[in-house]
Design an enzyme around this catalytic site. Structure first.
Site, PDB file in Angstrom:
ATOM      1  N   THR A  35       0.900  -1.121  -0.274  1.00  0.00           N
ATOM      2  CA  THR A  35      -0.100  -0.243  -0.392  1.00  0.00           C
ATOM      3  C   THR A  35       0.580   1.111   0.099  1.00  0.00           C
ATOM      4  O   THR A  35       1.456   2.033  -1.049  1.00  0.00           O
ATOM      5  CB  THR A  35      -1.023  -0.282   1.233  1.00  0.00           C
ATOM      6  OG1 THR A  35      -0.121  -0.460   2.685  1.00  0.00           O
ATOM      7  CG2 THR A  35      -1.624  -1.667   1.140  1.00  0.00           C
TER       8      THR A  35
ATOM      9  N   LYS B 297       4.168  -6.886   3.281  1.00  0.00           N
ATOM     10  CA  LYS B 297       4.706  -5.913   3.218  1.00  0.00           C
ATOM     11  C   LYS B 297       4.209  -5.334   4.542  1.00  0.00           C
ATOM     12  O   LYS B 297       3.726  -5.739   6.152  1.00  0.00           O
ATOM     13  CB  LYS B 297       3.390  -5.053   2.480  1.00  0.00           C
ATOM     14  CG  LYS B 297       1.954  -5.593   2.730  1.00  0.00           C
ATOM     15  CD  LYS B 297       0.755  -4.699   4.226  1.00  0.00           C
ATOM     16  CE  LYS B 297       0.424  -3.555   2.981  1.00  0.00           C
ATOM     17  NZ  LYS B 297       0.373  -2.350   4.307  1.00  0.00           N
TER      18      LYS B 297
ATOM     19  N   THR C  97       0.905  -2.660  10.829  1.00  0.00           N
ATOM     20  CA  THR C  97       0.326  -3.671   9.293  1.00  0.00           C
ATOM     21  C   THR C  97       0.961  -3.940   8.338  1.00  0.00           C
ATOM     22  O   THR C  97       1.882  -3.768   8.288  1.00  0.00           O
ATOM     23  CB  THR C  97      -0.566  -1.815   8.800  1.00  0.00           C
ATOM     24  OG1 THR C  97      -1.461  -1.202   9.787  1.00  0.00           O
ATOM     25  CG2 THR C  97      -1.304  -2.413   7.365  1.00  0.00           C
TER      26      THR C  97
ATOM     27  N   GLU D 133       6.897   5.221   6.877  1.00  0.00           N
ATOM     28  CA  GLU D 133       6.656   5.775   6.141  1.00  0.00           C
ATOM     29  C   GLU D 133       7.577   7.258   6.893  1.00  0.00           C
ATOM     30  O   GLU D 133       7.759   7.208   7.831  1.00  0.00           O
ATOM     31  CB  GLU D 133       5.501   6.170   6.693  1.00  0.00           C
ATOM     32  CG  GLU D 133       3.990   5.086   6.036  1.00  0.00           C
ATOM     33  CD  GLU D 133       3.010   4.887   6.165  1.00  0.00           C
ATOM     34  OE1 GLU D 133       1.802   4.459   6.101  1.00  0.00           O
ATOM     35  OE2 GLU D 133       2.568   5.584   7.516  1.00  0.00           O
TER      36      GLU D 133
ATOM     37  N   ASN E 280       0.644  10.072   7.159  1.00  0.00           N
ATOM     38  CA  ASN E 280      -0.527   9.917   7.401  1.00  0.00           C
ATOM     39  C   ASN E 280      -1.831  11.148   7.792  1.00  0.00           C
ATOM     40  O   ASN E 280      -2.666  10.460   7.651  1.00  0.00           O
ATOM     41  CB  ASN E 280      -0.260   9.126   8.601  1.00  0.00           C
ATOM     42  CG  ASN E 280       0.379   7.637   8.753  1.00  0.00           C
ATOM     43  OD1 ASN E 280      -0.264   6.744   8.219  1.00  0.00           O
ATOM     44  ND2 ASN E 280       1.468   7.814   8.777  1.00  0.00           N
TER      45      ASN E 280
ATOM     46  N   THR F 171      -7.555  11.054   2.090  1.00  0.00           N
ATOM     47  CA  THR F 171      -7.980  12.040   1.241  1.00  0.00           C
ATOM     48  C   THR F 171      -7.274  11.841  -0.203  1.00  0.00           C
ATOM     49  O   THR F 171      -7.208  13.383  -0.793  1.00  0.00           O
ATOM     50  CB  THR F 171      -7.259  13.239   1.846  1.00  0.00           C
ATOM     51  OG1 THR F 171      -6.403  13.827   2.551  1.00  0.00           O
ATOM     52  CG2 THR F 171      -8.732  13.567   3.084  1.00  0.00           C
TER      53      THR F 171
END
Length: 413
Positions: free
Chosen positions: A154, A180, A191, A277, A408, A413
């Site tokens: 993702t 992942k 996650t 991230e 994040n 959005t």
């Protein structure tokens, strides 16, 4: 010196596996989003899953299937929608996903395990998933691991895969994996999705025990942001196609297999932490001198998960006080006078007392790690000793950058 060597092939390196990854139209981006891992024969199956009380439907589905059956032929994974917090309809979607694949593969639906990743609260786009099943199965091949690895990601910036080979009974035995994970990563699990294949012959109880221990030394020792996911899934298949003697209890051969399984899981865990991230470097914390290994892992995990430590690393600030503070609140008793802290080769603290050190050199060490992002040279090594106990442990994480907040803040959005 390890008893194995790295090879190519990911989850299709072990004998008797095929894999595929395609674009089914599940992700708004139009990127690959549906993956399949398929064993030619029934494979012993083991799993470790999220400890969250808010669980995705595929997590409960896999737990039920593993408890009832203990084996599997296929793993189906979709990306884009998490199928978490989707209520009864989410459960029905999980069942329908397995049934749709079973009809194309012509195998029992309960021989299929499921995983999902994406936005929480969103159902799988079932029309797109079901209609893509024939294409997905047709694409499955012995060279399909890379495509599958691409289809499960993702926010990841890179795909993550590994394969190792050793010898048991004078025959090659292989373990491969893809995974992942980039954000919402924290121990117990996190996650992340990870899928492991193996061609050894091993009993169901022992394979589960091996996987659980490997997870404790790998995936449960990484953290990016302190958030545990609703979808964390680690599944391992062992299909016996190496044709070696059955491993049913611990001994030299079982220890060799478990060591290789652990190495695969640790490689994948570190690759997830490295790709956190917004991360610019990997942080590895090594703890020695603890009462036992569990205590050492707990201290290491607390340090690497500290937002203050992570922020200092991002700022290239050798602030050893934050490391000491995190160690002290880890819930493990030790004497402050025994505390020793080292950053790379630079000694920062000895016998609980600060040392004079070259701050410019320490900062340069942190900058050098950031310059090697996504390479094996990108690691910031923090070594901590808390006494003279026999316990040792490691944990992995990443620095905390401005980009983490940006990624994040804009996730849906």
């Amino acid at each position: 010196m390890s008893d194995w060597q790295e090879i190519t092939g990911g989850v299709t390196a072990p004998r008797g596996y095929r894999a595929a990854g395609i674009t089914a139209g599940l992700k708004p981006s139009g990127l690959p989003d549906l993956a399949l891992i398929l064993s030619d024969v029934d494979a012993i199956a083991a799993g470790v899953f999220t400890t969250s009380h808010v669980r995705a439907a595929p997590v409960d589905y896999c737990r039920q299937r593993l408890q009832a059956r203990g084996s599997a032929r296929a793993i189906l994974c979709n990306a884009g929608q998490a199928n978490a917090a989707t209520g009864e309809q989410g459960w029905k979607d999980a069942l329908a996903s397995a049934e749709a694949l079973s009809q194309v593969l012509k195998i029992p639906a309960d021989a299929i395990l499921l995983a999902s990743t994406g936005v929480i609260g969103q159902r799988i786009r079932m029309d797109a998933l079901v209609s893509a099943m024939p294409q997905l199965v047709a694409a499955a091949s012995e060279t399909g691991s890379d495509a599958a690895a691409q289809a499960i990601i993702t926010t990841d910036l890179v795909t993550k895969s590994i394969a190792l080979e050793t010898t048991i009974d004078d025959r090659p035995v292989r373990v491969g994996g893809i995974c992942k994970g980039s954000g919402m990563i924290h121990p117990n699990m996190a996650t992340l999705l990870a899928f492991v294949t193996c061609d050894a012959v091993v009993s169901t109880p022992l394979w589960q025990q091996m996987l659980s221990r490997a997870a404790d030394k790998s995936f449960n020792q990484i953290t990016v942001d302190g958030d545990t996911s609703t979808n964390d899934t680690l599944i391992a298949l062992a299909n016996g196609q190496s044709r070696t003697a059955a491993i049913t209890e611990m001994g030299p051969e079982a220890e060799k297999l478990e060591a290789m399984l652990t190495a695969v899981c640790q490689y994948m865990a570190k690759s997830i932490a490295r790709d956190g991230e917004g991360a610019t470097c990997l942080i590895e914390v090594q703890v020695t001198g603890a009462p036992d290994d569990k205590a050492a892992r707990q201290i290491a995990k607390t340090i690497v998960g500290s937002s203050l430590v992570k922020s200092a690393v991002f700022g290239r600030d050798p602030n050893w006080g934050r490391i000491a503070a995190a160690a002290g609140r880890a819930g493990v008793l030790f004497e402050q006078d025994n505390l020793k802290i080292q950053l790379g080769d630079i000694q920062l603290m000895e016998a609980g007392q600060p040392l004079d050190f070259d701050r410019a050199a320490a900062s340069a060490y942190l900058k050098q790690a950031a310059a090697g992002a996504y390479l094996k040279e990108d690691t910031v090594l923090i070594s901590v000793s808390v006494g003279s106990g026999s316990g040792t442990g490691k944990a992995w994480g990443c620095d905390l950058s401005y980009d983490y907040v940006k990624i994040n803040a804009e996730y849906t959005t």
